[in-house]
Each structure stands twice: as C-alpha cells, then as structure tokens.
Design a protein around this motif. Structure first.
Motif, PDB file in Angstrom:
ATOM      1  N   LEU A 247      40.557  55.361  -3.383  1.00 49.33           N
ATOM      2  CA  LEU A 247      41.508  55.427  -4.403  1.00 49.33           C
ATOM      3  C   LEU A 247      42.566  54.459  -3.959  1.00 49.33           C
ATOM      4  N   PHE A 248      42.660  53.316  -5.083  1.00 49.88           N
ATOM      5  CA  PHE A 248      43.609  51.950  -5.393  1.00 49.88           C
ATOM      6  C   PHE A 248      44.641  52.286  -6.221  1.00 49.88           C
ATOM      7  N   GLY A 249      45.974  51.771  -5.716  1.00 51.87           N
ATOM      8  CA  GLY A 249      46.855  51.308  -6.416  1.00 51.87           C
ATOM      9  C   GLY A 249      47.741  50.600  -6.797  1.00 51.87           C
ATOM     10  N   TRP A 250      47.717  50.453  -8.668  1.00 54.72           N
ATOM     11  CA  TRP A 250      48.384  49.222  -8.799  1.00 54.72           C
ATOM     12  C   TRP A 250      50.000  49.215  -9.957  1.00 54.72           C
ATOM     13  N   THR A 251      50.389  47.974 -10.308  1.00 56.16           N
ATOM     14  CA  THR A 251      51.465  48.675 -11.031  1.00 56.16           C
ATOM     15  C   THR A 251      51.466  47.846 -13.061  1.00 56.16           C
ATOM     16  N   GLY A 252      52.557  47.856 -13.504  1.00 56.66           N
ATOM     17  CA  GLY A 252      52.267  47.191 -14.596  1.00 56.66           C
ATOM     18  C   GLY A 252      52.637  45.728 -13.854  1.00 56.66           C
ATOM     19  N   SER A 253      52.838  45.309 -14.908  1.00 52.34           N
ATOM     20  CA  SER A 253      52.509  43.405 -15.447  1.00 52.34           C
ATOM     21  C   SER A 253      54.503  43.405 -15.343  1.00 52.34           C
TER      22      SER A 253
ATOM     23  N   ALA B 202      47.477  54.642  -9.952  1.00 55.89           N
ATOM     24  CA  ALA B 202      46.268  55.416  -9.003  1.00 55.89           C
ATOM     25  C   ALA B 202      44.814  55.101  -9.680  1.00 55.89           C
ATOM     26  N   THR B 203      44.309  54.883  -9.355  1.00 54.55           N
ATOM     27  CA  THR B 203      42.179  54.855  -9.816  1.00 54.55           C
ATOM     28  C   THR B 203      41.549  55.503  -8.765  1.00 54.55           C
ATOM     29  N   GLY B 204      40.661  55.548  -8.526  1.00 55.51           N
ATOM     30  CA  GLY B 204      39.594  56.376  -7.915  1.00 55.51           C
ATOM     31  C   GLY B 204      38.060  55.955  -8.168  1.00 55.51           C
ATOM     32  N   ARG B 205      37.746  55.709  -7.304  1.00 51.12           N
ATOM     33  CA  ARG B 205      35.945  55.253  -7.297  1.00 51.12           C
ATOM     34  C   ARG B 205      34.997  56.344  -7.140  1.00 51.12           C
TER      35      ARG B 205
ATOM     36  N   ARG C 209      51.446  41.415 -10.784  1.00 54.04           N
ATOM     37  CA  ARG C 209      51.699  42.988 -10.481  1.00 54.04           C
ATOM     38  C   ARG C 209      51.247  43.255  -9.236  1.00 54.04           C
ATOM     39  N   GLY C 210      51.970  44.151  -8.874  1.00 58.04           N
ATOM     40  CA  GLY C 210      51.842  44.896  -7.214  1.00 58.04           C
ATOM     41  C   GLY C 210      50.222  45.714  -6.963  1.00 58.04           C
ATOM     42  N   VAL C 211      49.400  45.225  -6.085  1.00 60.37           N
ATOM     43  CA  VAL C 211      48.228  45.815  -5.927  1.00 60.37           C
ATOM     44  C   VAL C 211      48.051  46.620  -4.319  1.00 60.37           C
ATOM     45  N   SER C 212      47.672  47.535  -4.175  1.00 49.31           N
ATOM     46  CA  SER C 212      47.127  48.050  -2.432  1.00 49.31           C
ATOM     47  C   SER C 212      46.169  47.076  -1.829  1.00 49.31           C
ATOM     48  N   GLY C 213      45.865  47.367  -1.331  1.00 53.01           N
ATOM     49  CA  GLY C 213      44.467  46.342   0.230  1.00 53.01           C
ATOM     50  C   GLY C 213      43.249  46.721  -0.301  1.00 53.01           C
ATOM     51  N   ASN C 214      42.738  47.599  -1.000  1.00 51.14           N
ATOM     52  CA  ASN C 214      41.573  47.816  -1.639  1.00 51.14           C
ATOM     53  C   ASN C 214      41.387  47.850  -2.780  1.00 51.14           C
ATOM     54  N   TYR C 215      42.267  46.868  -3.778  1.00 48.99           N
ATOM     55  CA  TYR C 215      42.541  47.419  -5.028  1.00 48.99           C
ATOM     56  C   TYR C 215      41.174  46.331  -5.247  1.00 48.99           C
ATOM     57  N   TYR C 216      41.028  45.152  -4.954  1.00 45.96           N
ATOM     58  CA  TYR C 216      39.548  44.281  -5.327  1.00 45.96           C
ATOM     59  C   TYR C 216      38.410  44.111  -5.256  1.00 45.96           C
TER      60      TYR C 216
END
Length: 825
Positions: A96-102, A226-229, A119-126
């Motif tokens: 489950l990773f997080g990211w912000t708008g631009s 928040a987006t999950g796989r 854009r801010g991204v969580s450590g597991n985003y990429y």
C-alpha cells in the motif's frame, strides 16, 4: 498452396492490375480514406492514451485506489496518520503506497527560479509499480523514513529533457526546492507518469521530505492518495470489505483533536471507496478531454460515412463501365460470387493502403489536437500517443468496415444484374438500376451532411454566444496577475500589512485606476472552494441547494472589477481579525438565504470550518459570472482577506487600468520590488475568459471544418450523379429537343431532379439531426438543440449546393445537339 489461398492470391493480383490501370481513382480513394480513417484514429488515440490504456506498470490490473468520501459525495485524500493506520492494519495488499498531487513549487537551478510540479511519494511507490529508472536510481524505502525523509529528488524524463537538455551529469547535482537543497539521484523513464496519465510530475521527492515533512503530524490535512496492489487471489470486493471492517477505528484514532462538533461528525461519517486504478487516476483531465473528444469522434465518424458513400458512388460508376466485361466473364463460367469477391478484395486493398497512410496522419493529428485543446493551459499535458494494439486494431477495423461499405452497392448491383441484358446492350435497364442506387447513396450522403452541418452550426452559435456574453464585470480593462510566493517569501511577515501595502503601491502607479487581491482565478470553474451555506440561526442541516463558492477578497475588489454593491456596505481594511466576522453575498445567494426579506444582518455559516460558522452579512453584490461563464446561477459568498490571513498567501492581483498593456510591466516590477512574490503571468480578464473557451473553440472549429468537407463531398457526389444522368439520357434529351422541347425546359428538367434529391436528403436528415443534437445538448449555450434557425440555414445550404451541383450538368444538357444526340449510343 491450398486452393483458397491460390484463389485469394489471384484476386489480389487482379485487384492490383485494376488499380494500376486506374491510378487516378486509386489515388482519390486512398487519400480520401486516409483522411477519414486518420481523423478517427487520431481522436481514438487520445481517448486510448487518456482513458482506455492500462498503466504501463507491472500488473496494473492488480492496482486499486483507496479513497475516503464525505456524505455529500465529495472524495478527498487521506491524512498521513490515516495512511499509516491503513498500512498497519490492511491484510489484502502486497503493498500500500502513498503519493501526493503535483504541487507547484519554486525550483532554483543555477540561480534561476522556475515553477515545477513536485510530487511526494512513499518509499515503496516506485517498487510497488515495478518502475525502473532511466538514469540513476529512484526513491526507495530508506529515503522516506517516518520521521524525516532524505533530501533527494528524481526528475521526470520530460522535465529533465527541456530543463537540463538530457544532461546525464545531473546526477549528484543540488537543486533548491522552496529554498531547501535536494540532491538529484535519478531520472524516471520516458512516459512514466505514475498514477496520473497525461500529467507526469516534474520532480518526485520522499513524502516525508521538504515541506511535506511539516504535514506528516497534521491530522486535519488531507493530502495523500493511497493505492494498493492486491495480493494474489484477493478481489477488489474482498479488499474493500477488509478495509471497511476497521475504517471506523481509523477515523476515530486519527480525528483532529481540535475539531468542533459538526466538523467532527462530518469527519467520522466518511465512507471508504475502493476502485480499480488499472487505467490511472486523473478525473479532472479526463472530464476535460472526454466531452469534446466524444463529440469529435461522432463528427469524424459521420465524415468517414460520407466519404464511404461518395467512394461507393464512384466505384458503382466504375463498375458500371466494366459491366460488359463482367457479364462476359459470367457467361464464360465465372460465378457472381467470384466477381463480388474481386470487388471486395479491390476495396480492401485500397482501404488497407488508406489505413496505413492514416496511421501516419493520426500520429501528427493527435498531437495537434491535444495542442489545440490545451492551448494556454497552465499545466502541460503530456500523453503517450504512440499507437498500441488498440489503435492498430481500430484502424484495421475502420479499413475493413469502409471496404465493406464501399463495395456493398456495386456488389448488390452485380448480384441483381442480368448478364444477358448487358450483353444485349440494354442501356435503359442498366441506367435505371445504377441511377436508382446512386440516388439512394446521394440522399444518404446529404442526410449525413445535414447532421454535421446542424451540429457544427449549433457549436458555432454556442461559441459566439459565449464570446458575446456580458459577464457582469469589467474584462477589457482589468488585468489578472497570477502571483506565486518566493521561497521563504512570507517568513516573518504580517500578511495583512503586506497585502495592503502591495495593493496600495500598485494602485498608485501611473495609469492604474484601482487594484485589489483575491484568492480567486477568473473564471474559477471547478478550482474554487465550494460548500453548503445556511442561516446560522436555523439549527438544521445546510440546504444542499445552497452550495456556494467562497471567495477571499481584499477591500477594493468590487470597485476594481466593476461589481456594484446593491445594498449594505463594502469591505474595509478594518474588517480584520479583531472585528466580528463579516461576509458579502451575491444577490442569487441572498434570495436563497432569505427568499422574502432583507438578508443584511443575517448570520450564516459556510461549510464546517470554525472560522466560517458565524458570518454576518453586511452587503449584497450584484451576481457576476466569476465562477463559470456558462452558469449564471453559481452562488458566491465573499469574505474579507484581513479576517482570514491563513487563506491570503495564495491568490491573484487584479488591476484596473485605462490601458492594461501599458501598466502590466510596471505592476510586475512593483511586485518584484516587494521581494515577497513574483508574477507567473498577467492577462486581461478578456484573455482569461477567452482561454476558458478553448475547448468550445477547438470543437466548434473542427466540427465546422468537417461539416464543410461533408458539404463539399455531397456537392461533388451530386455533381457526378447528375453528370452521369445527363450522359445516360443524351439520346432521350435529343429526342425531346427534336420534338420541340425548349432548352430552358431541359435545364429545368435536370435542375429539378438535383433539387429533389437534395430535398429528399434534407427531409430524411432532419429527424436524424434532431436526435443527434440531443447528444451535444450539454455542450450548448445560448441556443437549443432544436434551434430552428440553425436547421433552416443547414437545409438551405444543402439545397443551394444541390442547385449548384445540378446547374452545370443542366447547362451541358441544354447545349446538346439534337442530331448528334440521336446518333449517340
């Protein structure tokens, strides 16, 4: 070689031979189809890239978006504590990773200041997306620690290309984002946009780094998507059920401690949506593009139909010229099916060549169309418009479909034609069959052209209505200066004192009539702050019909824009935080709040923010189209900027001048001299309103272009049919003239037939146009979908084309020599 393959090979070779013998016909057919299929494919390419295409990431079909939703249907991001709670308690995602708008941020490179989307991204985003770097490395789990993120940055490929010239030496360089140093560690791959196709960020940084770090402990700030796989074997429905099983506990545990009763209840009442994110999350861009693209898709589809009918008529005439040859072949043993198959193979070959050329045209056309629709937009739209299997499949389907439409009429004629009649040279039978088919095709073409003409006419009248609309405020003499704070520009500054100082300094410039500040961009459209408004004394839920737009304005705003105060008073600089909270409402909202009485003195509340719960109405302003040009019923409530200093850092300066072009540079210099902000751009409100019509303008102009093309094709087709008719009836015309018929009667005979065909097409096309215009009714303004004037003009235009197309063949018929005609075979 199998017999069927050998037969197909023979048909293809025969078709190639026939095409070589008629290069002019082949060139016209290929070019016409290339334009028709190319236009359809170009628009489909954009829809594919924006809406249909699966994200170019690892197993995109396993991605889901987790979104809170208020009871009024508004979706919002998560706070950082909410995101952490979901991460800790979920059991359905492998990640489950997080990211912000631009966010637009000041970027300083080599002492030059530019705006960049960050854009801010969580450590597991990429890693969760399966992304790999184009250069260097990407943000990793160690870079986004909960306490403090590493000051590193990853450049987007497109930003790296235009800002750094694709210099591989950028790795290790230090850039300043809002004055804070960040080290560039990598560059993403080309076309990588994360979860937002079309709007890739210029820079990504750890979600806990830079200014984002100050938001991680803020429970009230909703800023993380928040987006999950999904884990293997877990469905979206199962994931939603598991997350909702502890969602209430998450809300209770992360609710801001300072929330008052109503706002707390609104917070605790949030629901949770779990939806597929396979095609990405970019609702704003999609809603902006889909409306004009769907209309244009219908328009170019009709154009392709008109082109196919025209080519079918040409093919029918060509086949008629070869009728004796084909009848001989049938008499010698060839089957009718074989002849029809040859016609279809020839059409398929020409359509296939047209489709190949169309793909090349579609690539350039799609880029041109995107540029037209996004002209002047603040954010660049970057779509991967390279053709994929869907685009190739669409072009191939269009080629097969057009081949079938083109070959249908000639094939139908061949199946009904008696070879014996042809061999006996029965011209009357042959001409009657061909003439009837051609007339049906021409009437169909005119009917489709009417639909296009009516649609284009309505869209043009909409554009004209928008252009001539009185927005109820000054637009030609007022400049909107978009402001952006410098890094640390508002540090240790009294924002109220600064705003007053800036407004007064600009107002004192030579040529400036007045100046003011507002947290508003005109027209605001969907970017403003909207919520429900109700009378504070009434202890009832806010009426949903009173959804209004909140606008923060400085004193002088109404004078600058020429909006009169109908009753009550204006704002003053003394309306600050030490005085009772006040508001001015527009007269639309005033009538909603107090339908039968005076709204002055009434206390109202806006939304659930504590500082907006007790606002005393001190004035009523005339309604103006500040929010939307199309909707005059948008409700607006104004509050003074000095009473809401935390909302006054971002906004625009409005300057009214006798000659706006002459004062713009001086205004920008004055802003720069203050050392707090700088101007992003400065445009008159006339220009910004015109920019808001860019989609309407592009749709109207392209629809008109295609309608003119359809009108031309209809005229050409009708001219060809009447010329063919005159040629076939040469002997008959000669007999009529030999028996005393006047030349004007011959002219009338041919001209009336042309007009009758046009009238038949108009009559059939009118109900079709009535039905079709309902599909674009939501795009119209100032004109109804059944506007009689537009229908009348379109019908008259087609009748005029029919008259012109029939006139020249009719003149030729007038000049026929009766003796030569009697000898004509």
């Amino acid at each position: 070689m199998p017999l069927c393959m050998q037969t197909l090979r023979q048909d293809v070779l025969c078709a190639v031979r026939l095409i070589r013998h008629s290069p002019g016909f082949a060139a016209v057919t290929i070019l016409t189809l290339a334009l028709g299929i190319g236009a359809n494919t170009a628009i489909f390419s954009i829809l594919d890239a924006l809406v249909l295409r699966i994200l170019p990431v690892w197993q995109a079909d396993r991605l889901v978006q987790v979104t809170p939703i208020y009871r009024n249907g508004q979706t919002v991001p998560l706070s950082f504590p909410m995101f952490q709670q979901l991460q800790d308690n979920q059991r359905v995602f492998s990640a489950l990773f997080g990211w912000t708008g631009s966010f637009r941020r000041n970027l300083e490179v080599d002492n030059a200041l530019v705006l960049a989307s960050v854009r801010g991204v969580s450590g597991n985003y990429y890693s969760a997306l399966g992304a790999t770097p184009g250069l260097g490395r990407l943000v990793g789990s160690d870079d986004a620690a909960a306490n403090s993120g590493a000051p590193i940055a990853v450049l987007g490929y497109e930003f790296w290309e235009h800002q750094f010239g694709r210099d591989p030496g950028v790795i290790g360089r230090v850039i300043l984002i809002e004055g804070e140093p960040f080290t560039i560690v990598g560059v993403s791959r080309k076309w990588f946009a994360g979860l937002t196709p079309g709007t890739p960020p210029d820079i990504t940084i750890p979600i806990t780094a830079g200014r984002f770090a100050t938001l991680t402990s803020n429970r009230a700030s909703l800023w993380i998507f928040a987006t999950g796989r999904l884990r293997e074997g877990v469905t979206i429905q199962q994931a939603g059920a598991q997350l909702r099983s502890f969602w209430r506990e998450v809300l209770a545990a992360t609710a801001p401690t300072t929330l008052p009763g109503q706002r707390l209840q609104s917070w605790l009442g949030m629901e949770l949506e779990v939806n597929s994110a396979a095609t990405g999350i970019n609702a704003e861009l999609r809603s902006r593009f889909e409306r004009p693209l769907h209309v244009l898709m219908g328009v170019v589809g009709l154009i392709l139909l008109v082109a196919c009918v025209n080519l079918a008529n040409m093919t029918l005439a060509r086949v008629t010229a070869r009728s004796r040859e084909m009848s001989v072949r049938v008499a010698l043993g060839a089957t009718r099916l074989h002849i029809v198959r040859q016609l279809l193979v020839e059409s398929l070959l020409l359509s296939g060549l047209g489709a190949l050329l169309a793909l090349g045209l579609a690539v350039g056309g799609s880029h041109l169309l995107v540029a037209m629709i996004t002209e002047g937009a603040a954010t660049q739209v970057i779509l991967d418009l390279r053709p994929d299997w869907r685009v190739f499949g669409f072009a191939a389907s269009a080629a097969v479909g057009t081949a079938g439409l083109i070959a249908f009429a000639p094939a139908w004629q061949m199946l009904r034609q008696d070879p014996a009649d042809v061999l006996r040279n029965n011209q009357r039978t042959l001409a009657g069959t061909v003439g009837w088919l051609s007339k049906v095709l021409i009437v169909t073409q005119i009917a489709a052209s009417l639909v296009l003409l009516v649609g284009a006419g309505l869209l043009l009248r909409t554009l004209e209505a928008l252009r001539s609309l009185d927005p109820q405020f000054q637009i030609r003499s007022v400049v909107q200066v978009r402001l952006n704070p410098r890094p640390e520009g508002f540090k240790n500054v009294d924002i109220n004192s600064y705003r007053k100082q800036l407004v007064e300094a600009v107002a004192s410039l030579p040529g400036v009539v007045s100046a003011s500040f507002a947290g508003l961009e005109i027209p605001a459209e969907d970017t403003g702050w909207t919520d429900t408004v109700s009378v504070a004394a009434v202890d009832l839920p806010a009426d949903a019909t009173r959804v209004a737009n909140l606008v923060i304005v400085s004193p002088g705003f109404f004078q600058t824009l020429g909006i009169p105060i109908i009753s009550g008073r204006n704002f003053d600089w003394t309306d600050d935080e030490q005085h009772p909270r006040v508001a001015i409402v527009d007269n639309n909202l005033a009538r909603r709040l107090v339908p039968a009485g005076d709204v002055l003195g009434t206390r109202v509340r806006f939304g659930v923010q504590p500082e907006l719960q007790e606002l005393q109405v001190v004035g009523v302003a005339r309604s103006a189209r500040l929010i939307s040009l199309r909707d005059p019923n948008k409700l607006v409530i104004y509050v003074p900027a000095p009473q809401h200093r935390h909302y006054s850092e971002l906004g625009n300066l409005f300057v009214r001048a006798q000659n706006p072009a002459r004062v713009t540079r001086a205004v920008e210099d004055e802003i720069r001299s203050q050392g707090r902000e700088y101007s992003i751009d400065a445009k008159t409100l006339e220009d910004t309103n015109d920019q808001a019509m860019v989609e309407d303008r592009a749709t109207a102009m392209l629809s008109s272009l295609f309608a003119a093309l359809a009108l031309s094709l209809a005229g050409i087709g009708l001219f060809g049919l009447m010329s063919y008719t005159v040629a076939k009836r040469t002997r008959e015309i000669g007999i009529r003239m030999a028996m005393g018929a006047q030349r004007t009667a011959i002219l009338q005979l041919v001209l009336v037939q042309s007009l009758l065909l046009s009238a038949a097409g108009v009559m059939i096309g009118t109900p079709c146009a009535f039905a079709a215009t309902r599909l674009v009714a939501h795009m119209l303004f100032g004109v109804g979908p059944d506007d009689p004037l537009t229908f009348a003009i379109a019908g008259i235009a087609l009748l005029a084309v029919g008259a012109v197309a029939g006139y020249w063949p009719a003149r030729r018929a007038m000049k026929i020599d009766p003796m030569a005609a009697l000898r004509w075979e």
